[in-house]
Design a protein around this motif. Sequence first.
Motif, PDB file in Angstrom:
ATOM      1  N   ASN A  31       0.820  -1.221   0.000  1.00 38.65           N
ATOM      2  CA  ASN A  31       0.000   0.000   0.000  1.00 38.65           C
ATOM      3  C   ASN A  31       0.847   1.262   0.000  1.00 38.65           C
ATOM      4  O   ASN A  31       0.345   2.356   0.265  1.00 38.65           O
ATOM      5  CB  ASN A  31      -0.924   0.008   1.218  1.00 38.65           C
ATOM      6  N   VAL A  32       2.143   1.121  -0.291  1.00 35.93           N
ATOM      7  CA  VAL A  32       3.060   2.255  -0.261  1.00 35.93           C
ATOM      8  C   VAL A  32       3.451   2.642  -1.683  1.00 35.93           C
ATOM      9  O   VAL A  32       4.003   1.826  -2.431  1.00 35.93           O
ATOM     10  CB  VAL A  32       4.329   1.934   0.549  1.00 35.93           C
ATOM     11  N   LYS A  33       3.176   3.890  -2.039  1.00 36.92           N
ATOM     12  CA  LYS A  33       3.607   4.399  -3.335  1.00 36.92           C
ATOM     13  C   LYS A  33       4.991   5.013  -3.158  1.00 36.92           C
ATOM     14  O   LYS A  33       5.175   5.942  -2.363  1.00 36.92           O
ATOM     15  CB  LYS A  33       2.623   5.442  -3.864  1.00 36.92           C
ATOM     16  N   VAL A  34       5.949   4.464  -3.885  1.00 33.18           N
ATOM     17  CA  VAL A  34       7.340   4.884  -3.756  1.00 33.18           C
ATOM     18  C   VAL A  34       7.686   5.787  -4.934  1.00 33.18           C
ATOM     19  O   VAL A  34       7.748   5.329  -6.086  1.00 33.18           O
ATOM     20  CB  VAL A  34       8.289   3.676  -3.725  1.00 33.18           C
ATOM     21  N   PHE A  35       7.910   7.058  -4.667  1.00 33.53           N
ATOM     22  CA  PHE A  35       8.317   7.993  -5.707  1.00 33.53           C
ATOM     23  C   PHE A  35       9.832   7.937  -5.881  1.00 33.53           C
ATOM     24  O   PHE A  35      10.577   7.883  -4.888  1.00 33.53           O
ATOM     25  CB  PHE A  35       7.858   9.414  -5.363  1.00 33.53           C
ATOM     26  N   ILE A  36      10.275   7.921  -7.130  1.00 26.32           N
ATOM     27  CA  ILE A  36      11.693   7.760  -7.434  1.00 26.32           C
ATOM     28  C   ILE A  36      12.287   9.118  -7.772  1.00 26.32           C
ATOM     29  O   ILE A  36      11.938   9.734  -8.791  1.00 26.32           O
ATOM     30  CB  ILE A  36      11.902   6.793  -8.619  1.00 26.32           C
ATOM     31  N   HIS A  37      13.192   9.602  -6.942  1.00 21.59           N
ATOM     32  CA  HIS A  37      13.885  10.858  -7.223  1.00 21.59           C
ATOM     33  C   HIS A  37      14.825  10.657  -8.416  1.00 21.59           C
ATOM     34  O   HIS A  37      15.403   9.565  -8.578  1.00 21.59           O
ATOM     35  CB  HIS A  37      14.685  11.291  -5.995  1.00 21.59           C
ATOM     36  N   PRO A  38      14.990  11.654  -9.273  1.00 20.15           N
ATOM     37  CA  PRO A  38      15.875  11.497 -10.442  1.00 20.15           C
ATOM     38  C   PRO A  38      17.281  11.015 -10.088  1.00 20.15           C
ATOM     39  O   PRO A  38      17.914  10.298 -10.869  1.00 20.15           O
ATOM     40  CB  PRO A  38      15.900  12.913 -11.035  1.00 20.15           C
ATOM     41  N   SER A  39      17.775  11.365  -8.900  1.00 17.81           N
ATOM     42  CA  SER A  39      19.126  10.956  -8.515  1.00 17.81           C
ATOM     43  C   SER A  39      19.260   9.447  -8.324  1.00 17.81           C
ATOM     44  O   SER A  39      20.372   8.907  -8.376  1.00 17.81           O
ATOM     45  CB  SER A  39      19.543  11.666  -7.223  1.00 17.81           C
ATOM     46  N   ALA A  40      18.134   8.760  -8.111  1.00 12.56           N
ATOM     47  CA  ALA A  40      18.173   7.305  -7.905  1.00 12.56           C
ATOM     48  C   ALA A  40      18.001   6.523  -9.201  1.00 12.56           C
ATOM     49  O   ALA A  40      18.295   5.332  -9.256  1.00 12.56           O
ATOM     50  CB  ALA A  40      17.084   6.890  -6.921  1.00 12.56           C
ATOM     51  N   LYS A  41      17.533   7.184 -10.232  1.00 10.32           N
ATOM     52  CA  LYS A  41      17.171   6.450 -11.448  1.00 10.32           C
ATOM     53  C   LYS A  41      18.365   5.786 -12.119  1.00 10.32           C
ATOM     54  O   LYS A  41      18.265   4.657 -12.614  1.00 10.32           O
ATOM     55  CB  LYS A  41      16.435   7.368 -12.427  1.00 10.32           C
ATOM     56  N   SER A  42      19.504   6.459 -12.150  1.00 11.76           N
ATOM     57  CA  SER A  42      20.670   5.849 -12.789  1.00 11.76           C
ATOM     58  C   SER A  42      21.127   4.607 -12.029  1.00 11.76           C
ATOM     59  O   SER A  42      21.588   3.627 -12.634  1.00 11.76           O
ATOM     60  CB  SER A  42      21.818   6.854 -12.879  1.00 11.76           C
ATOM     61  N   ILE A  43      20.979   4.618 -10.714  1.00 10.09           N
ATOM     62  CA  ILE A  43      21.328   3.451  -9.894  1.00 10.09           C
ATOM     63  C   ILE A  43      20.392   2.288 -10.219  1.00 10.09           C
ATOM     64  O   ILE A  43      20.827   1.152 -10.429  1.00 10.09           O
ATOM     65  CB  ILE A  43      21.257   3.799  -8.396  1.00 10.09           C
ATOM     66  N   LEU A  44      19.105   2.582 -10.274  1.00  8.53           N
ATOM     67  CA  LEU A  44      18.106   1.557 -10.561  1.00  8.53           C
ATOM     68  C   LEU A  44      18.282   0.999 -11.973  1.00  8.53           C
ATOM     69  O   LEU A  44      18.182  -0.219 -12.187  1.00  8.53           O
ATOM     70  CB  LEU A  44      16.704   2.139 -10.390  1.00  8.53           C
ATOM     71  N   GLU A  45      18.551   1.869 -12.909  1.00  8.87           N
ATOM     72  CA  GLU A  45      18.736   1.415 -14.298  1.00  8.87           C
ATOM     73  C   GLU A  45      19.996   0.575 -14.445  1.00  8.87           C
ATOM     74  O   GLU A  45      20.014  -0.397 -15.209  1.00  8.87           O
ATOM     75  CB  GLU A  45      18.763   2.625 -15.228  1.00  8.87           C
ATOM     76  N   SER A  46      21.045   0.903 -13.692  1.00  8.24           N
ATOM     77  CA  SER A  46      22.267   0.088 -13.717  1.00  8.24           C
ATOM     78  C   SER A  46      22.003  -1.300 -13.152  1.00  8.24           C
ATOM     79  O   SER A  46      22.507  -2.303 -13.671  1.00  8.24           O
ATOM     80  CB  SER A  46      23.378   0.777 -12.911  1.00  8.24           C
TER      81      SER A  46
END
Length: 306
Positions: A31-46
């Motif tokens: 039930n938790v919506k997790v918003f992704i800050h732009p600074s985390a996106k490169s980490i997640l994509e890697s």
Amino acid sequence: MKSLWILLYIFLFCLPVFAKTEFPDSLLIGNVKVFIHPSAKSILESEQKRLGSSKKFVEGMKEKMRFYFPVMEPLLQSAGIPTEFKYLSVQESGLNPIAVSSSQAVGYWQFKAGTATDVGMKVNAYVDERKHIIEATKGAANYFTRNNRVLNNWVGTLLSYRIGLGTAKKTPYVMDWVGKSDIQVDSSTDWYVLRFLAYQKFWADEFKKDDSLGIQPVNQAKLICYDNSCGKNLYEIADELNVSYDDLKKYNPWILNDYVPSDKNYIIYHPSTVTFFDNSILIPEILQPDDFLLPPKKKLDNPQKE
């Protein structure tokens, strides 16, 4: 010419399957919506790129998930745990029941012996329930349930699985998440949370892609259960079911000797599509809500799990 086709097949099978796409702005974990800050996106994509770097690895892991998830999902649902948490077992152990970490955490969910005992599992000279898919998942569900009573946020609870409840309560952003249904992660968020988000998104997308393309696994084994094992040895069970002793031993590494203790009616596993097994006990029918309401044996601010 035949050898060329074989080489081409091997080449295509080993190609990366990850096509670079921008990570979404948010994900839903329970039930938790997790918003992704732009600074985390490169980490997640890697992380996603790493996961998709080998088609052979991806297909092998999906086969394991198809094998084990039908057992795990009803257990998590019965305990009220977000079903997305099934991907945490993939992150923890690669669904390897005999995986052992450098800190001696063992099994599907990577528990140390003391913590496993604390959440209701048996670890002794005869059985190691950390290697039993049902018992280990029930233990993990107990851990999640206890910690979420305090943290009241599934992402915070997920992080406590690595660092322990005591440390989680000292982590400012985790305490800021308490009771919230909308949170944000960024590049400073613990790597464990970010890796989980990448795992959950990557593997869920893989299965959605297969579904959209109508891809069905060929000769996918099913994990089936036999529940008349109390006090029997594996040779006796193998003869009774006309299956291989070696297979029983391989798929039941939680049995440390060659017999099942008589103090508990354990589920024995065997991969098969034989009708006999299909008519055996159904997983949801062996669940009781009270199984997930064990009172804590210790203070909730227990040391980190690993």
